[in-house]
Design a protein around this motif. Structure first.
Motif, PDB file in Angstrom:
ATOM      1  N   LEU A  86      12.806   1.514   8.459  1.00  0.00           N
ATOM      2  CA  LEU A  86      12.992   1.289   7.022  1.00  0.00           C
ATOM      3  C   LEU A  86      14.300   0.567   6.707  1.00  0.00           C
ATOM      4  O   LEU A  86      14.444  -0.028   5.639  1.00  0.00           O
ATOM      5  CB  LEU A  86      12.958   2.622   6.264  1.00  0.00           C
ATOM      6  N   GLY A  87      15.270   0.634   7.610  1.00  0.00           N
ATOM      7  CA  GLY A  87      16.536  -0.047   7.368  1.00  0.00           C
ATOM      8  C   GLY A  87      17.256   0.516   6.154  1.00  0.00           C
ATOM      9  O   GLY A  87      17.322   1.737   5.948  1.00  0.00           O
ATOM     10  N   GLU A  88      17.774  -0.373   5.307  1.00  0.00           N
ATOM     11  CA  GLU A  88      18.576   0.041   4.154  1.00  0.00           C
ATOM     12  C   GLU A  88      17.781   0.885   3.163  1.00  0.00           C
ATOM     13  O   GLU A  88      18.360   1.705   2.430  1.00  0.00           O
ATOM     14  CB  GLU A  88      19.131  -1.190   3.442  1.00  0.00           C
ATOM     15  N   PHE A 183       7.697  -3.764   6.734  1.00  0.00           N
ATOM     16  CA  PHE A 183       7.831  -2.766   5.669  1.00  0.00           C
ATOM     17  C   PHE A 183       8.651  -3.327   4.503  1.00  0.00           C
ATOM     18  O   PHE A 183       8.364  -3.033   3.337  1.00  0.00           O
ATOM     19  CB  PHE A 183       8.497  -1.503   6.214  1.00  0.00           C
ATOM     20  N   ALA A 184       9.675  -4.122   4.822  1.00  0.00           N
ATOM     21  CA  ALA A 184      10.503  -4.715   3.763  1.00  0.00           C
ATOM     22  C   ALA A 184       9.672  -5.640   2.882  1.00  0.00           C
ATOM     23  O   ALA A 184       9.855  -5.667   1.656  1.00  0.00           O
ATOM     24  CB  ALA A 184      11.667  -5.478   4.382  1.00  0.00           C
ATOM     25  N   GLY A 189       7.348  -6.613  -2.328  1.00  0.00           N
ATOM     26  CA  GLY A 189       6.220  -7.045  -3.142  1.00  0.00           C
ATOM     27  C   GLY A 189       5.632  -5.953  -3.996  1.00  0.00           C
ATOM     28  O   GLY A 189       4.725  -6.202  -4.805  1.00  0.00           O
ATOM     29  N   GLY A 190       6.116  -4.736  -3.831  1.00  0.00           N
ATOM     30  CA  GLY A 190       5.595  -3.618  -4.610  1.00  0.00           C
ATOM     31  C   GLY A 190       6.618  -2.513  -4.742  1.00  0.00           C
ATOM     32  O   GLY A 190       7.584  -2.621  -5.484  1.00  0.00           O
ATOM     33  N   SER A 191       6.430  -1.451  -3.940  1.00  0.00           N
ATOM     34  CA  SER A 191       7.344  -0.311  -4.008  1.00  0.00           C
ATOM     35  C   SER A 191       7.208   0.521  -2.744  1.00  0.00           C
ATOM     36  O   SER A 191       6.331   0.268  -1.903  1.00  0.00           O
ATOM     37  CB  SER A 191       7.010   0.568  -5.218  1.00  0.00           C
ATOM     38  N   PHE A 192       8.070   1.520  -2.617  1.00  0.00           N
ATOM     39  CA  PHE A 192       7.979   2.444  -1.491  1.00  0.00           C
ATOM     40  C   PHE A 192       6.639   3.171  -1.497  1.00  0.00           C
ATOM     41  O   PHE A 192       6.030   3.391  -0.446  1.00  0.00           O
ATOM     42  CB  PHE A 192       9.133   3.453  -1.549  1.00  0.00           C
ATOM     43  N   GLN A 193       6.141   3.537  -2.667  1.00  0.00           N
ATOM     44  CA  GLN A 193       4.852   4.210  -2.757  1.00  0.00           C
ATOM     45  C   GLN A 193       3.728   3.304  -2.268  1.00  0.00           C
ATOM     46  O   GLN A 193       2.753   3.773  -1.666  1.00  0.00           O
ATOM     47  CB  GLN A 193       4.587   4.659  -4.195  1.00  0.00           C
ATOM     48  N   LEU A 195       4.046   1.177   0.143  1.00  0.00           N
ATOM     49  CA  LEU A 195       4.131   1.228   1.600  1.00  0.00           C
ATOM     50  C   LEU A 195       3.430   2.466   2.131  1.00  0.00           C
ATOM     51  O   LEU A 195       2.697   2.400   3.126  1.00  0.00           O
ATOM     52  CB  LEU A 195       5.594   1.219   2.051  1.00  0.00           C
ATOM     53  N   LEU A 196       3.642   3.603   1.487  1.00  0.00           N
ATOM     54  CA  LEU A 196       2.958   4.820   1.917  1.00  0.00           C
ATOM     55  C   LEU A 196       1.442   4.643   1.854  1.00  0.00           C
ATOM     56  O   LEU A 196       0.717   5.077   2.750  1.00  0.00           O
ATOM     57  CB  LEU A 196       3.383   6.004   1.047  1.00  0.00           C
ATOM     58  N   LYS A 197       0.971   3.987   0.806  1.00  0.00           N
ATOM     59  CA  LYS A 197      -0.474   3.758   0.656  1.00  0.00           C
ATOM     60  C   LYS A 197      -1.001   2.869   1.775  1.00  0.00           C
ATOM     61  O   LYS A 197      -2.102   3.085   2.295  1.00  0.00           O
ATOM     62  CB  LYS A 197      -0.774   3.138  -0.705  1.00  0.00           C
ATOM     63  N   VAL A 198      -0.213   1.862   2.152  1.00  0.00           N
ATOM     64  CA  VAL A 198      -0.618   0.975   3.241  1.00  0.00           C
ATOM     65  C   VAL A 198      -0.722   1.758   4.551  1.00  0.00           C
ATOM     66  O   VAL A 198      -1.687   1.616   5.299  1.00  0.00           O
ATOM     67  CB  VAL A 198       0.375  -0.194   3.388  1.00  0.00           C
TER      68      VAL A 198
END
Length: 209
Positions: A86-88, A183-184, A189-193, A195-198
């Motif tokens: 996830l990095g920063e 992941f970045a 392009g969207g949000s952390f949520q 990414l979880l969905k992906v």
């Protein structure tokens, strides 16, 4: 990110991760002299699980996967790897969000491994000299598959419980760096949520034809 794009950019690395993942899990080699010795000893134990005649029936498949996953939890630092992937972004999350990401990230790796279980017994391994730097180590190996040789390096940290894997370098590409870039893009392009969905969608689709 589309399903096809995700698979094209990361699917083969997930496969290689799960292949090497199967080679470093195991039980009682914690007293070995160093990280390379740990990996050499653990391979035999994991292959013993995969080759156990009592676990070859279809109805024993879940049990076989569970045994390897239990062993993996002692030697694979999912949280450290997830943090590096996830990095920063990691530092911007609450502890609850971090825990949720680790759960989904490790779940995807486990699902990928479980779906390719039968492929792992076909691999051989050539060991290279380990590289030690204080509390860090890199253990290079070559995975031999039919008509294929794959160089892989295990990056490990010395922790109180022993040497723990936090990254893999597969054919010169860091798995953590590769995932971090992917992941970045999803988060940007969207949000952390999103990414979880992906991750959850890929997990659900992992074993589908």
């Amino acid at each position: 990110m589309s399903k096809n794009a995700w698979r094209e950019s990361s699917g083969w690395r997930v496969l290689l991760l799960t292949l090497t993942f199967s080679l470093i899990m195991g039980g009682s080699a914690a007293l070995a002299a160093g990280p390379a010795d740990d990996i050499k000893g653990l391979i035999n134990e994991v292959l013993a699980i995969l080759d156990n005649p009592a676990l070859q029936a279809p109805e024993q498949r879940a049990r076989k996967v569970d045994l390897v996953e239990q062993a993996a939890a002692r030697y694979f630092n999912y949280r450290e790897m997830a943090k590096r992937c996830l990095g920063e972004t990691w530092d911007t999350l609450s502890q609850g969000q971090q825990n949720e990401f680790v759960k989904n990230f490790s779940g995807l790796l486990k699902a990928s491994f479980a779906c390719r279980l039968d492929e792992f017994t076909k691999a051989g391994v050539t060991y290279k000299p380990e590289i030690l730097k204080a509390d860090q180590a890199e253990v290079p190996i070559v995975i031999r598959r039919p008509n294929d040789k794959i160089p892989v390096s295990f990056r490990m940290l010395k922790e109180p419980q022993g040497w723990m894997i936090y990254d893999l370098v597969i054919e010169g590409v860091s798995l953590a760096d590769n995932y971090r870039a992917q992941f970045a893009r999803v988060i940007k392009g969207g949000s952390f949520q999103d990414l979880l969905k992906v991750l959850q969608a890929r997990m659900a689709e992992e074993c589908k034809p």
